[in-house]
Write a protein that holds these residues in place. Structure first.
Motif, mmCIF file in Angstrom:
data_model
loop_
_atom_site.group_PDB
_atom_site.id
_atom_site.type_symbol
_atom_site.label_atom_id
_atom_site.label_comp_id
_atom_site.label_asym_id
_atom_site.label_seq_id
_atom_site.Cartn_x
_atom_site.Cartn_y
_atom_site.Cartn_z
ATOM 1 N N GLU A 156 -1.826 -28.320 -28.786
ATOM 2 C CA GLU A 156 -1.715 -26.983 -28.198
ATOM 3 C C GLU A 156 -1.209 -25.971 -29.228
ATOM 4 O OE1 GLU A 156 0.086 -27.155 -24.010
ATOM 5 O OE2 GLU A 156 0.432 -29.179 -24.801
ATOM 6 N N ALA A 157 -0.254 -26.433 -30.046
ATOM 7 C CA ALA A 157 0.260 -25.542 -31.098
ATOM 8 C C ALA A 157 -0.858 -25.132 -32.038
ATOM 9 C CB ALA A 157 1.370 -26.240 -31.870
ATOM 10 N N ARG A 158 -1.705 -26.088 -32.390
ATOM 11 C CA ARG A 158 -2.820 -25.794 -33.308
ATOM 12 C C ARG A 158 -3.767 -24.763 -32.689
ATOM 13 N NH1 ARG A 158 -6.426 -30.356 -36.467
ATOM 14 N NH2 ARG A 158 -7.739 -28.891 -37.647
ATOM 15 N N ALA A 159 -4.038 -24.903 -31.389
ATOM 16 C CA ALA A 159 -4.937 -23.957 -30.719
ATOM 17 C C ALA A 159 -4.359 -22.544 -30.729
ATOM 18 C CB ALA A 159 -5.187 -24.414 -29.282
ATOM 19 N N ARG A 160 -3.047 -22.423 -30.482
ATOM 20 C CA ARG A 160 -2.439 -21.093 -30.484
ATOM 21 C C ARG A 160 -2.452 -20.485 -31.877
ATOM 22 N NH1 ARG A 160 -3.703 -18.861 -27.234
ATOM 23 N NH2 ARG A 160 -2.092 -17.250 -27.308
ATOM 24 N N LEU A 161 -2.204 -21.328 -32.880
ATOM 25 C CA LEU A 161 -2.199 -20.805 -34.256
ATOM 26 C C LEU A 161 -3.603 -20.434 -34.712
ATOM 27 C CD1 LEU A 161 0.470 -23.272 -35.575
ATOM 28 C CD2 LEU A 161 0.707 -20.781 -35.551
ATOM 29 N N GLU A 162 -4.607 -21.180 -34.256
ATOM 30 C CA GLU A 162 -6.000 -20.797 -34.561
ATOM 31 C C GLU A 162 -6.318 -19.440 -33.945
ATOM 32 O OE1 GLU A 162 -8.175 -24.112 -33.056
ATOM 33 O OE2 GLU A 162 -8.100 -25.227 -34.954
ATOM 34 N N ALA A 163 -5.820 -19.213 -32.715
ATOM 35 C CA ALA A 163 -6.016 -17.908 -32.075
ATOM 36 C C ALA A 163 -5.334 -16.809 -32.890
ATOM 37 C CB ALA A 163 -5.459 -17.938 -30.646
ATOM 38 N N ALA A 164 -4.138 -17.108 -33.407
ATOM 39 C CA ALA A 164 -3.423 -16.122 -34.226
ATOM 40 C C ALA A 164 -4.212 -15.781 -35.477
ATOM 41 C CB ALA A 164 -2.040 -16.654 -34.592
ATOM 42 N N ILE A 165 -4.801 -16.802 -36.109
ATOM 43 C CA ILE A 165 -5.571 -16.572 -37.342
ATOM 44 C C ILE A 165 -6.840 -15.791 -37.043
ATOM 45 C CG2 ILE A 165 -6.894 -17.744 -39.154
ATOM 46 C CD1 ILE A 165 -4.665 -19.978 -38.990
ATOM 47 N N ASP A 166 -7.481 -16.063 -35.898
ATOM 48 C CA ASP A 166 -8.663 -15.269 -35.510
ATOM 49 C C ASP A 166 -8.286 -13.806 -35.329
ATOM 50 O OD1 ASP A 166 -10.334 -17.418 -35.560
ATOM 51 O OD2 ASP A 166 -10.209 -17.833 -33.410
ATOM 52 N N ILE A 205 12.030 -17.071 -27.556
ATOM 53 C CA ILE A 205 11.902 -17.700 -26.235
ATOM 54 C C ILE A 205 11.716 -16.635 -25.162
ATOM 55 C CG2 ILE A 205 13.104 -19.028 -24.459
ATOM 56 C CD1 ILE A 205 14.578 -20.478 -26.740
ATOM 57 N N LEU A 206 12.551 -15.605 -25.235
ATOM 58 C CA LEU A 206 12.483 -14.540 -24.231
ATOM 59 C C LEU A 206 11.139 -13.828 -24.270
ATOM 60 C CD1 LEU A 206 16.101 -13.216 -24.744
ATOM 61 C CD2 LEU A 206 15.228 -14.262 -22.644
ATOM 62 N N ALA A 207 10.639 -13.569 -25.483
ATOM 63 C CA ALA A 207 9.336 -12.902 -25.597
ATOM 64 C C ALA A 207 8.233 -13.776 -25.022
ATOM 65 C CB ALA A 207 9.057 -12.564 -27.056
ATOM 66 N N VAL A 224 1.735 -16.860 -32.845
ATOM 67 C CA VAL A 224 2.498 -17.657 -33.815
ATOM 68 C C VAL A 224 3.776 -18.164 -33.162
ATOM 69 C CG1 VAL A 224 3.790 -17.571 -35.985
ATOM 70 C CG2 VAL A 224 1.548 -16.485 -35.838
ATOM 71 N N ARG A 225 4.472 -17.264 -32.432
ATOM 72 C CA ARG A 225 5.709 -17.680 -31.767
ATOM 73 C C ARG A 225 5.445 -18.809 -30.767
ATOM 74 N NH1 ARG A 225 6.813 -11.955 -31.801
ATOM 75 N NH2 ARG A 225 6.035 -11.736 -29.677
ATOM 76 N N GLU A 226 4.369 -18.643 -29.997
ATOM 77 C CA GLU A 226 4.040 -19.679 -29.018
ATOM 78 C C GLU A 226 3.704 -20.995 -29.717
ATOM 79 O OE1 GLU A 226 0.916 -18.130 -26.601
ATOM 80 O OE2 GLU A 226 2.013 -16.294 -26.155
ATOM 81 N N GLY A 227 2.937 -20.896 -30.814
ATOM 82 C CA GLY A 227 2.571 -22.091 -31.562
ATOM 83 C C GLY A 227 3.786 -22.804 -32.124
ATOM 84 N N GLU A 228 4.751 -22.031 -32.647
ATOM 85 C CA GLU A 228 5.966 -22.619 -33.202
ATOM 86 C C GLU A 228 6.757 -23.351 -32.122
ATOM 87 O OE1 GLU A 228 8.686 -23.528 -36.265
ATOM 88 O OE2 GLU A 228 6.599 -22.865 -36.262
ATOM 89 N N ALA A 255 -1.184 -11.422 -32.568
ATOM 90 C CA ALA A 255 -1.206 -12.587 -33.448
ATOM 91 C C ALA A 255 0.194 -13.156 -33.596
ATOM 92 C CB ALA A 255 -1.778 -12.195 -34.808
ATOM 93 N N GLU A 256 1.183 -12.274 -33.760
ATOM 94 C CA GLU A 256 2.564 -12.740 -33.915
ATOM 95 C C GLU A 256 3.038 -13.451 -32.655
ATOM 96 O OE1 GLU A 256 4.901 -9.411 -35.113
ATOM 97 O OE2 GLU A 256 3.842 -9.192 -37.012
ATOM 98 N N ALA A 257 2.615 -12.968 -31.499
ATOM 99 C CA ALA A 257 2.979 -13.640 -30.251
ATOM 100 C C ALA A 257 2.398 -15.051 -30.222
ATOM 101 C CB ALA A 257 2.486 -12.835 -29.059
#
Length: 804
Positions: free
Chosen positions: A39-49, A266-268, A25-29, A21-23
């Motif tokens: 795209e950010a919203r989709a990644r954050l929705e995945a994090a919340i799931d 970024i590196l992660a 969030v980082r991608e979404g940010e 989930a944290e990964a």
């Protein structure tokens, strides 16, 4: 994810659901900073799931919704973040901004004030309070807040402008700040940094980059300007340039933790775990109490396979927060990899204590328990994981793999099928499901599942699985083709060549089988089983001396492998070197006293050497170790008969027949013993049972012929002999019995011809000459009869009477 080996297949323990989930969030940010809000919203929705209780995911979603102008939804997300993490000043400020834009100004002011109380040294928080108070017409209070903001950030043009506006509204024009110097008005470094930060918040990254680059040109030594430039470049997706700016910022101010954090993110996101680790470690050196940095370091070390260091990093995080579920989770993963499974279970228990709904902790606890052989508890952990998250792919897979390893392929099919359904692009669940179907002998379905795995990308191992399926279906040529494909994909995999050799051997293509085993031996010369395989092929080719050499190599590589010594004994037995064979079997028994087969073969060797008592003892040990070992019961029956205990022999053979009613050997031995006991009727019945089990075994028809002759049914005995000789023309005993039957039917000339044939087959056997004696006497050829009798007596002095 930390790699683990489970049921003969490579799988992975998830790096924790929260970590994933944290990964996200980082991608979404990063996507939000690039202005890619959908795209950010989709990644954050995945994090919340993945983690509905992630304050970071909720706050990130709030920022995206704010940028999209969806202020009601943004307020809900910022509110959720604040409930999950009540000390999150940014979430409170986000609530305030959303409330203000929704016209709920008094509530907005309350949230801004909470943000100030949480972060009293933040100029932006005081500025927000001042702006809200000014908007509500409370100018004097606004001025107090803005004065505090100005003291914290004296060069902020926004604070200056708001303060002047409040003073103007109060008529205090003389106190208004003068216009800034020309250099500031036209973009001094501080102003440009402030302008750039404002553009970043608005998601206008190109404008932000312009401002930060202007700031850098005005003051190349400004760490804040280089940091802002790096952030703007991240937003534009220009990560390589961003890394340069962040490194520049850190060279100017090594204590700039924000630069470290962004660099590590970024590196992660680029899976550069080694570099991410260095950034996390740098941040830890700057701030030893930074829990996030220690957790990031632990995760990076796990991904790099540096498990002992990951354990130290997790322990460091626990030193800061002993209740951190993620730290206990990372600690457990490291302990699993190190092999300290009991300690790993304890760590996962602590993680579950801290977060009872941690899917990853329950799942990985199951992995640790499975490694300890505590399979029932492992299944329970997987079950709890799936109660919390029914769609957790890794848990379905792990449960199915464990059930398969436990020999429960029927139970494994459900979870493996669910894993394959949930993650259709992953070949491994399809492969494991195919293995389960193969174990259930559902060959058609297994083939389809292996084909599915191969289609996705599970190459060599699934071709091997397909070959095993085809082999069991009797489709040897197709199995060989599948193994050939596997060898083409992984020519350095010795076991594939061993598999090819097995199929070639069964197809009678021994020379090719030897070539395949030669390739395997070239790849793994220290692998004893390859040399054992070569020996088996050589034995089938009748090259016993070479087979023995190959077994010698195997024994040299694995001197304590009992099965190798058994193979050596069997080879020696084929060469009629019974004494040496006995020695090899005795060595196997010494190495593995619990091996029923070692005792079985030793018993057979002793029996062949006439040592009935020793044979009986060894067969008895074999039966004690494995009561279902049919050959041991048969051998014990034969040895008991040899020792004179016919009743005991019959009892052992009856038990063997009950184990395997279709055993030709047991029925044949019973028939022979019953003949010796003068019970031809029962012997005939045993011979008939043996023939039903193995109609093409000449010895069975020969025993039947003797029983019929004893019962006076000579014509039928003659037919039984003809059947035996049709199967084995060189069967001397059957020819003697046939001669006796012809004598009994008065066909003495034919009988004499049959006895002559029998004598020609084995000149050391007395019985054909006794038969000749009887036939010649009946024909009145006394002189020749006398010579035949003398010959029989010279071969066996015990023979006094005419044969049957």
């Amino acid at each position: 994810m930390a790699p683990l080996q489970h049921g003969g297949v490579l799988i992975a323990v998830d790096a924790t659901r929260k970590g994933r989930a944290e990964a996200c969030v980082r991608e979404g940010e990063l996507l939000r900073m690039q202005g890619r809000h959908a795209e950010a919203r989709a990644r954050l929705e995945a994090a919340i799931d993945l983690d509905p209780e992630s304050a970071g995911a909720r706050a990130g979603m709030g920022r995206v919704l704010e940028a999209l102008g969806q202020h009601d939804e943004a307020l809900a997300e910022f509110g959720a973040a604040a409930r999950l993490r009540p000390t999150d000043a940014d979430a409170r400020a986000g609530m305030g901004r959303a409330l203000w834009l929704l016209g709920r100004r008094i509530e907005a002011l309350g949230e801004f004030r909470v943000a100030v109380s949480l972060r009293p040294d933040d100029a932006v928080a005081h500025r927000d309070v001042g702006r809200a108070l000014h908007g509500l017409g409370r100018h004097a209070e606004a001025l107090e807040a803005l004065d505090r903001a100005a003291r914290l950030e004296p060069r902020s043009p926004e604070v200056r402008d708001l303060r002047n506006s409040a003073l103007r509204a109060m008529g205090r024009h003389a106190e208004m700040a003068p216009e800034p110097p020309a250099w500031l008005a036209h973009g001094g470094c501080g102003a440009q940094v402030a302008r750039g930060n404002s553009m970043l918040v608005l998601g206008r990254h190109a404008k932000a980059l312009e401002a930060f680059e202007h700031a850098v040109s005005l003051d190349p030594g400004s760490a804040e300007a280089s940091l802002g430039r790096g952030m703007a470049l991240v937003g534009l997706g220009r990560h390589d340039e961003a890394m340069g700016s962040l490194d520049r910022a850190l060279s100017l101010d090594p204590g700039l933790s924000t630069a470290n954090e962004i660099k590590a993110r970024i590196l992660a996101s680029r899976a550069s775990h080694g570099e991410a680790l260095e950034s996390f470690r740098r941040e830890t050196r700057i701030d030893p109490n930074n829990l996030t940095a220690r957790l990031g370091a632990a995760e990076s070390l796990l991904r790099l396979g540096r498990h002992a260091e990951a354990l130290d990093a997790a322990d460091g995080a626990l030193g800061l927060d002993s209740g951190s579920a993620l730290a206990h989770e990372f600690r457990g993963q490291a302990l699993v990899e190190i092999g300290r499974h009991e300690d790993a279970v304890a760590a996962f228990d602590r993680a579950i204590e801290a977060d009872p709904r941690s899917v990853a902790a329950h799942n990985n606890r199951g992995v640790a328990l499975a490694r300890l052989g505590r399979h029932g508890e492992a299944i329970g952990s997987y079950g709890r994981c799936l109660e919390i998250a029914p769609g957790e792919v890794q848990c379905h897979f792990n449960m199915g793999s464990l059930l398969l390893a436990m020999g429960r392929p029927g139970d494994a099919l459900g979870p493996l099928g669910r894993a394959a359904e949930l993650d259709q692009g992953n070949a491994t669940p399809h492969h494991e499901r195919a293995v389960a179907l193969l174990a259930l002998e559902r060959h058609g379905e297994a083939l389809a599942a292996f084909e599915r795995a191969i289609g996705i990308g599970h190459k060599a191992i699934s071709h091997v699985g397909m070959a095993n399926t085809l082999y069991e279906m009797g489709r040897r040529a197709e199995a060989l083709e599948a193994l050939g494909r596997a060898a083409g994909l992984e020519p350095q995999e010795a076991r594939v060549h061993v598999g090819m050799a097995r199929v070639l051997q069964e197809m009678g293509r021994h020379a090719e089988a030897l070539e395949a085993l030669g390739r395997a031996a070239g790849l793994e010369p220290q692998e004893a089983r390859v040399h054992v395989g070569m020996a088996r092929v050589l034995q089938e080719m009748g090259r016993h001396a070479e087979a023995l050499e190959a077994l010698g190599r195997a024994a040299g590589l694995a001197p304590k492998e009992a099965n190798t010594h058994i193979e050596i004994g069997l080879a020696l037995r084929e060469m009629d070197r019974l004494g040496e064979a006995r020695g090899s079997f005795e060595r196997a028994v010494e190495l593995e006293p619990q091996s029923a087969h070692a005792h079985l073969f030793l018993g057979q060797a002793l029996g062949a050497m006439g040592e009935a008592r020793g044979a009986i003892a060894e067969f008895g040990r074999a039966i004690d170790l494995d009561p279902s070992l049919h050959s041991a019961l048969v051998g014990r029956g034969q040895a008991l008969h040899m020792s004179g205990d016919s009743a005991g022999a019959l009892d052992a053979l009856e038990r063997a027949s009950l184990l395997d009613r279709d055993s030709c050997e047991a029925h044949l031995c019973r028939g022979t013993i019953l003949l010796g006991m003068g019970r031809p009727g029962e012997a005939l019945e045993a011979a008939d049972q043996a023939i039903r089990a193995s109609p093409d075994e000449a010895a069975c028809h020969k025993v039947r012929a003797v029983a019929l002759a004893r019962l006076g049914r000579h014509a039928e005995a003659l037919d039984a002999c003809d059947r035996a000789l049709g199967l084995d023309p060189g069967n001397m005993g059957a020819r003697v019995v046939r001669g006796n039957a012809l004598c009994a039917l008065g066909r003495h000339a034919d009988a004499l011809a049959e006895f002559d044939r029998a004598a020609a087959l084995d000149r050391r056997e007395a019985l054909p000459h006794l038969g000749r004696f009887n036939a010649l006497r009946a024909l009145g050829r006394e002189a020749e009869a006398s010579e035949a009798h003398k010959m029989a007596a010279s071969l066996d002095g015990r023979v006094r009477a005419c044969p049957e």
